[in-house]
Design a protein around this motif. Structure first.
Motif, mmCIF file in Angstrom:
data_model
loop_
_atom_site.group_PDB
_atom_site.id
_atom_site.type_symbol
_atom_site.label_atom_id
_atom_site.label_comp_id
_atom_site.label_asym_id
_atom_site.label_seq_id
_atom_site.Cartn_x
_atom_site.Cartn_y
_atom_site.Cartn_z
ATOM 1 N N ARG A 78 34.339 38.095 34.636
ATOM 2 C CA ARG A 78 35.699 38.653 34.742
ATOM 3 C C ARG A 78 36.587 37.851 35.696
ATOM 4 O O ARG A 78 37.754 38.195 35.875
ATOM 5 C CB ARG A 78 35.631 40.113 35.220
ATOM 6 C CG ARG A 78 34.855 41.049 34.298
ATOM 7 C CD ARG A 78 35.430 41.019 32.887
ATOM 8 N NE ARG A 78 34.888 42.042 32.027
ATOM 9 C CZ ARG A 78 33.963 41.827 31.091
ATOM 10 N NH1 ARG A 78 33.459 40.608 30.942
ATOM 11 N NH2 ARG A 78 33.543 42.808 30.314
ATOM 12 N N LEU A 79 36.038 36.809 36.328
ATOM 13 C CA LEU A 79 36.783 36.054 37.334
ATOM 14 C C LEU A 79 36.822 34.572 36.984
ATOM 15 O O LEU A 79 35.915 34.055 36.331
ATOM 16 C CB LEU A 79 36.122 36.217 38.716
ATOM 17 C CG LEU A 79 35.846 37.638 39.201
ATOM 18 C CD1 LEU A 79 35.075 37.585 40.522
ATOM 19 C CD2 LEU A 79 37.139 38.420 39.375
ATOM 20 N N ASN A 80 37.874 33.885 37.442
ATOM 21 C CA ASN A 80 37.858 32.430 37.350
ATOM 22 C C ASN A 80 37.125 31.891 38.578
ATOM 23 O O ASN A 80 36.776 32.644 39.501
ATOM 24 C CB ASN A 80 39.279 31.856 37.235
ATOM 25 C CG ASN A 80 40.157 32.220 38.423
ATOM 26 O OD1 ASN A 80 39.715 32.215 39.580
ATOM 27 N ND2 ASN A 80 41.421 32.530 38.153
ATOM 28 N N TRP A 81 36.912 30.587 38.633
ATOM 29 C CA TRP A 81 36.097 30.034 39.721
ATOM 30 C C TRP A 81 36.769 30.193 41.079
ATOM 31 O O TRP A 81 36.107 30.396 42.096
ATOM 32 C CB TRP A 81 35.764 28.569 39.449
ATOM 33 C CG TRP A 81 34.633 28.423 38.492
ATOM 34 C CD1 TRP A 81 34.682 27.954 37.212
ATOM 35 C CD2 TRP A 81 33.273 28.785 38.720
ATOM 36 N NE1 TRP A 81 33.438 28.008 36.621
ATOM 37 C CE2 TRP A 81 32.550 28.513 37.529
ATOM 38 C CE3 TRP A 81 32.581 29.329 39.807
ATOM 39 C CZ2 TRP A 81 31.191 28.753 37.413
ATOM 40 C CZ3 TRP A 81 31.215 29.566 39.690
ATOM 41 C CH2 TRP A 81 30.537 29.280 38.501
ATOM 42 N N GLN A 82 38.077 30.111 41.122
ATOM 43 C CA GLN A 82 38.778 30.302 42.383
ATOM 44 C C GLN A 82 38.557 31.723 42.911
ATOM 45 O O GLN A 82 38.342 31.940 44.108
ATOM 46 C CB GLN A 82 40.275 30.033 42.210
ATOM 47 C CG GLN A 82 41.061 30.111 43.507
ATOM 48 C CD GLN A 82 42.506 29.702 43.327
ATOM 49 O OE1 GLN A 82 42.908 29.307 42.240
ATOM 50 N NE2 GLN A 82 43.275 29.791 44.387
ATOM 51 N N GLU A 83 38.581 32.699 42.013
ATOM 52 C CA GLU A 83 38.360 34.087 42.403
ATOM 53 C C GLU A 83 36.903 34.338 42.805
ATOM 54 O O GLU A 83 36.624 35.108 43.726
ATOM 55 C CB GLU A 83 38.778 35.007 41.260
ATOM 56 C CG GLU A 83 40.284 34.987 41.000
ATOM 57 C CD GLU A 83 40.675 35.655 39.691
ATOM 58 O OE1 GLU A 83 41.845 36.051 39.562
ATOM 59 O OE2 GLU A 83 39.802 35.768 38.792
#
Length: 210
Positions: free
Chosen positions: A95-100
């Motif tokens: 549910r998240l991108n890598w930054q998140e």
């Protein structure tokens, strides 16, 4: 030599926008350092500690440390983690991108997971407890000052992995929930373990292949 020298913290820099990061946490009702991250998956089945063990571990850690459990993984691992978590915590797998993901890992109280990419990321920021299967922990360990590698004493170096007579000795599930809890409690209360000691201990048991 690599394992004897700590990596300078400034080596690891990521484009995490702090103001945006705080609002990002708020949408999940999370507070910095008041949650822990569990990562129960890995790329190889032999490196995956049993899901039922992670479920028991999550309950015990949430109770003892009064924290919210955050589960991380890839998108195709979401359903598997949902079965493990059974509504105990927040499943953010896929549910998240890598930054998140990095934002979540950098603000967690501590990390527990299998030997995976998430473990290597977490080790850069917070105390990390990595549950190891059939791998050479002295060569493949995540780099960081707060890394605790948890492995069965019978775990063998990579060049012995394929020998069938050692198959039972390579089972990651030889590690009990109580053993993992003991290492976590000790690791959070005591000075950080020296990775070089782990390397020396294993190399003494299993000399390098000539």
């Amino acid at each position: 030599t690599l394992f004897q020298k700590p990596i300078p913290q400034k080596t690891f820099t990521f484009p995490v926008d702090i103001p945006k990061e705080k609002s990002f946490f708020q949408q999940f009702l999370l507070e910095e350092r008041k949650y822990l991250v569990l990562a129960p998956c890995a790329s190889e089945a032999s490196r995956v500690w049993a899901g039922e063990n992670f479920a028991k571990l999550a309950l015990e850690l949430a109770r003892k440390y009064k924290v919210t459990v955050v589960w991380l993984g890839m998108e195709n691992e979401y359903d598997y983690i949902s079965k493990i978590s059974e509504q105990n915590g927040l499943n953010l797998a896929g549910r998240l991108n890598w930054q998140e993901v990095i934002a979540i890992l950098s603000q967690t109280r501590f990390f527990v997971g299998n030997d995976s990419g998430l473990a290597h990321l977490a080790a850069m920021f917070v105390p990390s407890f990595v549950i190891c299967g059939p791998s050479n922990v002295s060569l493949a360990s995540p780099l960081g000052k707060h890394v605790h590698m948890i492995f069965d004493e019978k775990t063998l170096p990579s060049h012995w992995r394929k020998k069938k007579r050692y198959a039972k000795q390579l089972d990651i599930n030889n590690l009990s929930v109580d053993r993992i809890l003991h290492v976590i409690h000790r690791g959070l209360a005591a000075p950080i373990r020296n990775l070089k000691k782990i390397k020396d201990k294993q190399m003494a048991k299993f000399p390098a292949k000539e």
